[in-house]
Design an enzyme around this catalytic site. Structure first.
Site, PDB file in Angstrom:
ATOM      1  N   ARG A 260     -33.281 -16.081  -1.000  1.00 41.19           N
ATOM      2  CA  ARG A 260     -31.889 -16.170  -0.914  1.00 41.19           C
ATOM      3  C   ARG A 260     -31.860 -14.491  -0.654  1.00 41.19           C
ATOM      4  O   ARG A 260     -31.561 -13.618  -1.305  1.00 41.19           O
ATOM      5  CB  ARG A 260     -31.597 -16.420  -2.685  1.00 41.19           C
ATOM      6  CG  ARG A 260     -30.084 -16.532  -2.944  1.00 41.19           C
ATOM      7  CD  ARG A 260     -29.805 -16.613  -4.341  1.00 41.19           C
ATOM      8  NE  ARG A 260     -29.826 -15.235  -4.734  1.00 41.19           N
ATOM      9  CZ  ARG A 260     -30.004 -14.561  -5.855  1.00 41.19           C
ATOM     10  NH1 ARG A 260     -30.534 -15.538  -6.773  1.00 41.19           N
ATOM     11  NH2 ARG A 260     -30.254 -13.326  -6.282  1.00 41.19           N
ATOM     12  N   HIS A 264     -26.916 -14.087  -5.877  1.00 40.84           N
ATOM     13  CA  HIS A 264     -26.798 -15.567  -6.611  1.00 40.84           C
ATOM     14  C   HIS A 264     -25.184 -15.994  -6.160  1.00 40.84           C
ATOM     15  O   HIS A 264     -25.361 -17.240  -5.554  1.00 40.84           O
ATOM     16  CB  HIS A 264     -26.927 -15.359  -8.079  1.00 40.84           C
ATOM     17  CG  HIS A 264     -26.685 -16.741  -8.735  1.00 40.84           C
ATOM     18  ND1 HIS A 264     -27.599 -17.784  -8.529  1.00 40.84           N
ATOM     19  CD2 HIS A 264     -25.708 -16.944  -9.616  1.00 40.84           C
ATOM     20  CE1 HIS A 264     -27.413 -18.621  -9.213  1.00 40.84           C
ATOM     21  NE2 HIS A 264     -26.077 -18.312  -9.925  1.00 40.84           N
ATOM     22  N   TYR A 273     -31.712  -6.139  -9.859  1.00 38.07           N
ATOM     23  CA  TYR A 273     -33.028  -6.625 -10.096  1.00 38.07           C
ATOM     24  C   TYR A 273     -33.923  -7.064  -8.991  1.00 38.07           C
ATOM     25  O   TYR A 273     -35.062  -7.392  -9.070  1.00 38.07           O
ATOM     26  CB  TYR A 273     -32.664  -8.070 -10.996  1.00 38.07           C
ATOM     27  CG  TYR A 273     -31.923  -8.990 -10.249  1.00 38.07           C
ATOM     28  CD1 TYR A 273     -32.416  -9.976  -9.081  1.00 38.07           C
ATOM     29  CD2 TYR A 273     -30.372  -9.058 -10.416  1.00 38.07           C
ATOM     30  CE1 TYR A 273     -31.612 -10.832  -8.504  1.00 38.07           C
ATOM     31  CE2 TYR A 273     -29.760  -9.850  -9.806  1.00 38.07           C
ATOM     32  CZ  TYR A 273     -30.388 -10.780  -8.683  1.00 38.07           C
ATOM     33  OH  TYR A 273     -29.524 -11.570  -8.158  1.00 38.07           O
TER      34      TYR A 273
HETATM   35  C1  LIG Z   1     -28.200 -26.469 -17.908  1.00 32.57           C
HETATM   36  C2  LIG Z   1     -27.815 -25.109 -17.212  1.00 32.57           C
HETATM   37  N1  LIG Z   1     -28.238 -24.040 -17.870  1.00 32.57           N
HETATM   38  C3  LIG Z   1     -27.977 -22.701 -17.446  1.00 32.57           C
HETATM   39  C4  LIG Z   1     -26.918 -22.873 -16.058  1.00 32.57           C
HETATM   40  C5  LIG Z   1     -26.584 -21.314 -15.666  1.00 32.57           C
HETATM   41  N2  LIG Z   1     -27.146 -20.936 -14.182  1.00 32.57           N
HETATM   42  C6  LIG Z   1     -26.384 -21.531 -13.231  1.00 32.57           C
HETATM   43  S1  LIG Z   1     -27.413 -21.217 -11.894  1.00 32.57           S
HETATM   44  C7  LIG Z   1     -28.693 -20.523 -12.867  1.00 32.57           C
HETATM   45  C8  LIG Z   1     -30.117 -20.314 -12.101  1.00 32.57           C
HETATM   46  C9  LIG Z   1     -30.587 -21.399 -11.264  1.00 32.57           C
HETATM   47  O1  LIG Z   1     -31.611 -20.981 -10.581  1.00 32.57           O
HETATM   48  P1  LIG Z   1     -32.501 -22.018  -9.473  1.00 32.57           P
HETATM   49  O2  LIG Z   1     -32.552 -23.201 -10.132  1.00 32.57           O
HETATM   50  O3  LIG Z   1     -33.569 -21.059  -8.907  1.00 32.57           O
HETATM   51  O4  LIG Z   1     -31.447 -22.133  -8.399  1.00 32.57           O
HETATM   52  P2  LIG Z   1     -30.910 -21.160  -7.228  1.00 32.57           P
HETATM   53  O5  LIG Z   1     -29.458 -20.658  -8.075  1.00 32.57           O
HETATM   54  O6  LIG Z   1     -31.801 -20.061  -7.077  1.00 32.57           O
HETATM   55  O7  LIG Z   1     -30.345 -21.861  -6.028  1.00 32.57           O
HETATM   56  C10 LIG Z   1     -28.340 -20.671 -14.003  1.00 32.57           C
HETATM   57  C11 LIG Z   1     -29.284 -20.213 -15.281  1.00 32.57           C
HETATM   58  C12 LIG Z   1     -26.733 -24.106 -15.711  1.00 32.57           C
HETATM   59  N3  LIG Z   1     -25.733 -24.131 -14.655  1.00 32.57           N
HETATM   60  N4  LIG Z   1     -26.940 -25.147 -16.209  1.00 32.57           N
END
Ligand SMILES: Cc1ncc(C[n+]2csc(CCOP(=O)(O)OP(=O)(O)O)c2C)c(N)n1
Ligand SMILES: [Mg+2]
Length: 378
Positions: A260, A264, A273
């Protein structure tokens, strides 16, 4: 205590995903087995995708989008995986998969409806066989496994692509979806974009498994690792997994290694980070540049085509900017005759008494607001 007889697996011949990830465009295998027209189309979509990301990010700065999780750096994953699908297949995306949805043919402005802050997600899921963008992590994987199982029971031949991030593989829903799909040999391709981070949490804090693809073996399905910045490798890997799924071979877990490049979302500061050298190293593996160089070396792309694709992307961005720069009317965004009260229409087939109470409360508020506005004018 001695370990007894090895457990007999239902699936024969599963092996651990060891060795290098699948690479085609600058690997030994090359891209000769893929149709030249498909290769050029993959590149054109990458160019569109890069521009779409830039435009959507600019729209957050202008206050036109509430939030945008950029896919800059991950374009090869989203373009390659989706172009590998057949028309009858289904796509289950997350909040990060806007480019996947765009590549499936959804109108660019509709793709961004949810991220604009609207109460509905923008497109008819049946029109392109694309489910809504899922924000609660991994929930779309169980929906995908459910739809695949239903298709099996109905005798429909199709594959379901469930997209998911590395961090979301720690959710219980991911486990349930993989297990359910594997036991039923359902036609699902679980496509993990391992972009190294779940917001600020790096992959080594996410799992103790050697790779995410290893997890497949525990459920009894093949796990494959692919270079997620190689659009041809992603396309071929997902195409093979989807073909296998449609032919009754069951689910596959694909782990695509990518990065990425942006934060985020526009609300995040990634410099807190991760360091600049890490980002630079991945920029040298840019998926758009790599494919462009590859096609030029193979003689499949010239300057005029590059220019034409850039102009097409510019037109798409201009139209998107114009359409998203108008003020939405929150009382009519769901179409003719809809208003704020339509929020309550699709919650339950038979509304609960609490819901009816809340609807009446909002109706009174809206009426009072209109009266106050009229008095102010008078
Ligand atoms: C059930 C749940 N827990 C926490 C979150 C908060 N949250 C949003 S994005 C994220 C990180 C997800 O990372 P990843 O699966 O690696 O996807 P990326 O954003 O890197 O594409 C979190 C913890 C959420 N959306 N849903
Ligand atoms: Mg991630």
């Amino acid at each position: 205590m001695d370990i007894e007889e090895p457990v007999t697996m239902n699936q024969e011949g599963l092996s651990l995903p060891v060795g290098d990830p699948v690479t085609l465009i600058d690997g030994a295998a090359g891209t000769e087995t893929i149709d030249a027209g498909v290769l050029v189309e993959l590149y054109r979509r990458l160019v569109l995708g890069r521009r779409f990301n830039q435009q959507a990010t600019a729209l957050t700065k202008q206050g036109r989008l509430a939030v945008y999780p950029s896919t800059t750096g991950q374009e090869a994953c989203q373009v390659g995986a989706v172009l590998a699908l057949a028309d009858e297949d289904w796509l289950f995306p997350t909040y990060r998969d806007t480019l996947a949805v765009l590549t499936r043919g959804v109108d660019p402005a509709e793709v961004l409806t949810l991220l604009r802050g609207d109460w509905h997600h923008g497109w008819d899921p049946h029109a392109h066989r694309v489910a809504p963008l899922a924000t609660p992590l991994a929930t779309q994987t169980v929906h995908a496994a459910g739809l695949a199982r239903a298709a099996q029971l109905r005798g429909d031949s199709l594959a379901v692509l469930a997209m998911i991030g590395d961090g979301a593989t720690s959710e219980g829903d991911f486990h349930e979806a993989l297990n359910f799909a594997a036991v039923g040999r359902s036609p699902v391709v679980f496509f993990v974009q391992n972009n190294g981070y779940a917001i600020s949490v790096p992959i080594d804090k996410q799992t103790a498994a050697p790779t995410l693809a290893h997890k497949a073996i525990g459920y009894g399905m093949p796990g494959v690792r692919v270079d997620g910045n190689d659009v041809a490798a992603v396309y071929e890997t997902v195409r093979a997994a989807a073909d296998r799924a449609r032919a009754g071979g069951g689910p596959t877990l694909v782990e695509a290694l990518t990065y990425r490049v942006d934060a985020h979302t526009n609300a995040d500061d990634a410099t807190r980070y991760r360091d600049a050298e890490e980002v630079e190293a991945w920029l040298r593996r840019d998926p758009v540049v790599r494919m462009e160089n590859h096609l030029r070396v193979r003689g499949l792309l010239d300057e005029a085509m590059v220019e034409e694709f850039r102009e097409g992307a510019e037109r798409m961005a201009g139209e998107l900017r114009a359409r998203l720069s108008t003020d939405p009317d929150p009382d009519s965004s769901a179409g003719a005759g809809a208003d704020a009260l339509s929020l309550f229409d699709h919650v339950y087939a038979r509304p609960t008494s609490q819901l009816l109470e809340q609807r009446a409360l909002l109706a009174r508020e809206l009426a009072a607001g209109k009266r106050a506005a009229k008095e102010a004018i008078a």
